[in-house]
Write an enzyme that holds these catalytic residues in place. Structure first.
Site, PDB file in Angstrom:
ATOM      1  N   SER A 127       1.303  -2.119 -11.147  1.00 25.44           N
ATOM      2  CA  SER A 127       1.068  -0.992 -12.058  1.00 25.44           C
ATOM      3  C   SER A 127       1.944   0.187 -11.685  1.00 25.44           C
ATOM      4  CB  SER A 127      -0.401  -0.589 -11.933  1.00 25.44           C
ATOM      5  OG  SER A 127      -0.626   0.656 -12.534  1.00 25.44           O
ATOM      6  N   TYR A 152      -8.586   1.473  -6.808  1.00 26.18           N
ATOM      7  CA  TYR A 152      -7.887   0.525  -7.692  1.00 26.18           C
ATOM      8  C   TYR A 152      -6.373   0.599  -7.445  1.00 26.18           C
ATOM      9  CZ  TYR A 152      -5.159  -0.758 -11.748  1.00 26.18           C
ATOM     10  OH  TYR A 152      -4.168  -1.260 -12.538  1.00 26.18           O
ATOM     11  N   LYS A 156      -3.358  -2.154  -5.711  1.00 26.71           N
ATOM     12  CA  LYS A 156      -2.046  -2.571  -6.237  1.00 26.71           C
ATOM     13  C   LYS A 156      -0.955  -2.334  -5.174  1.00 26.71           C
ATOM     14  CE  LYS A 156      -3.475  -4.071 -10.127  1.00 26.71           C
ATOM     15  NZ  LYS A 156      -3.560  -5.528 -10.320  1.00 26.71           N
TER      16      LYS A 156
END
Ligand code: UD1
Length: 345
Positions: A127, A152, A156
């Site tokens: 992302s 979150y 990544k």
């Protein structure tokens, strides 16, 4: 012989669109999904679109025993595209351990099983969140990564590190991390699309639900940013364009055209679009005025980010084809279709 690709999270939003594109490009697809945020019926929709029903194995990738059993059964997998992960930024702040356990343990189990089974080609769902607020825009892949603003986002970053370290330790492993900007829209058939659980966190599902009358109003998180209209800027790309990039990436690995064992690509349009511009685009294609209200900034939001996709354009031979309006139109068609179906049921 058709090559078989394992798509984890293949019944989810981006995974289902990618499964369609893979099948249409002549690959066999086998999906692993725990159906945490999706439905088994998605494979029937994939069949409606492509004429082929992918094999679906329902289990959790955190269960190492089940991962090993899967690879003992499916011995002819050429490459893996790994989507399966939790993805709600806000939720991750409240449930960090769930996010670290789910997103990282599944990744480790998968890479481990791949190594044991001699499968070397791996594409990872990353992302643009890894960049934080970049100093220079548009952002290129070599921009320094900023400390993550949510668990979150951290999964990544750590995920990318785990993959890179694996390619360093084992020269047979080849991996590509694809850093997505903001995927929106749905398949033009309106058979698959995004189905957020509860109140959507993301902008476009919130817009389409507001237009449909499911939400009273859209809250715009801040109009005092240092941007031309004061609202945040993002790079919204059509999910079908994004899905096609995965096919190109996996072919690159299978055919050995990668420049390095670990590569990273930005996947975006290269255009920065403000929240207010995104609403205008939706209003143009739907003919519906969105009721909105400006509220305070959302904690953790980045002011502005958009991609420099030139590395993906040049090296993958990939670029986005759909306009913002086209993507919005498919998002709206999808919203109407799922609500009509619910009414009929
Ligand atoms: C976030 C993550 C991204 C992740 C994606 C998946 C960050 C910086 N970005 O994207 O990595 O892949 O979620 O879910 O962590 N907005 C409103 N009102 C709303 C909803 C959103 O004004 O009701 C605004 C936001 O402030 C933002 C823009 O719309 O400026 C897009 O928001 P959203 O769709 O949630 O995506 P990101 O936050 O960019």
């Amino acid at each position: 012989m058709k090559k078989k690709i394992l798509v984890t999270g293949g019944t989810g939003y981006i995974g289902s669109h990618t499964s369609v594109e893979l099948i249409e490009e002549g690959f066999d697809v086998v999906i692993i999904d725990n159906l945490y945020n999706s439905e088994a019926g998605v494979v029937d929709k994939i069949q409606n679109i492509t004429g082929v029903k992918p094999v679906l194995e329902v289990f959790d990738l955190c269960d190492k025993g089940k991962v090993d059993t899967f690879f003992n059964k499916h011995t002819d997998i050429s490459a893996v595209i790994h989507f399966a992960a939790y993805k709600a930024v806000g939720e991750s702040v409240n449930k960090p351990l769930d996010y670290y356990r789910n997103n990282l343990m599944s990744l480790v189990n998968l890479l481990d099983a791949m190594q044991h089974n001699g499968i070397h080609d791996f594409v990872f769902s990353s992302s643009c969140t890894v960049y934080g607020q970049p100093d220079k825009l548009p952002v290129t892949e070599d921009a320094p990564l900023q400390p993550a603003t949510s668990p979150y986002g951290n999964t990544k970053q750590v995920g990318e590190t785990i993959i890179r370290d694996t390619t360093v330790s084992d020269k047979n492993v080849k991996a590509i991390s694809l850093r997505y900007f903001n995927p929106i829209g749905a398949h033009p058939s309106s058979l698959i699309g995004e189905f957020p659980k509860g109140v959507p966190e993301n902008l476009v599902p919130f817009i389409t639900q507001t237009a449909y009358g499911l939400r009273d109003e859209l809250k715009i998180f801040g109009n005092d940013y240092d941007t031309p209209d004061g609202s945040c800027i993002r790079d919204y790309l059509h999910v079908v364009d994004l899905a096609k990039a995965h096919v190109v990436a996996v072919k690159r690995l299978i055919e050995g055209r990668n420049l390095k064992n670990y590569e990273v690509f930005n996947l975006g349009t290269g255009n920065g679009v403000s929240v207010l511009d995104a609403i205008k685009s939706f209003e143009r294609v739907s003919g519906i005025k969105i009721k909105y209200r400006i509220v305070g900034r959302r904690p953790g939001d980045i002011e502005k980010i958009w991609a420099d996709p030139s590395f993906a354009n040049k090296e993958l031979g990939w670029k986005t084809l759909s306009s913002l309006d086209e993507a919005m139109k498919t998002a709206w068609d999808w919203e109407k279709k799922i609500r009509e179906k619910k009414k009929d049921a």
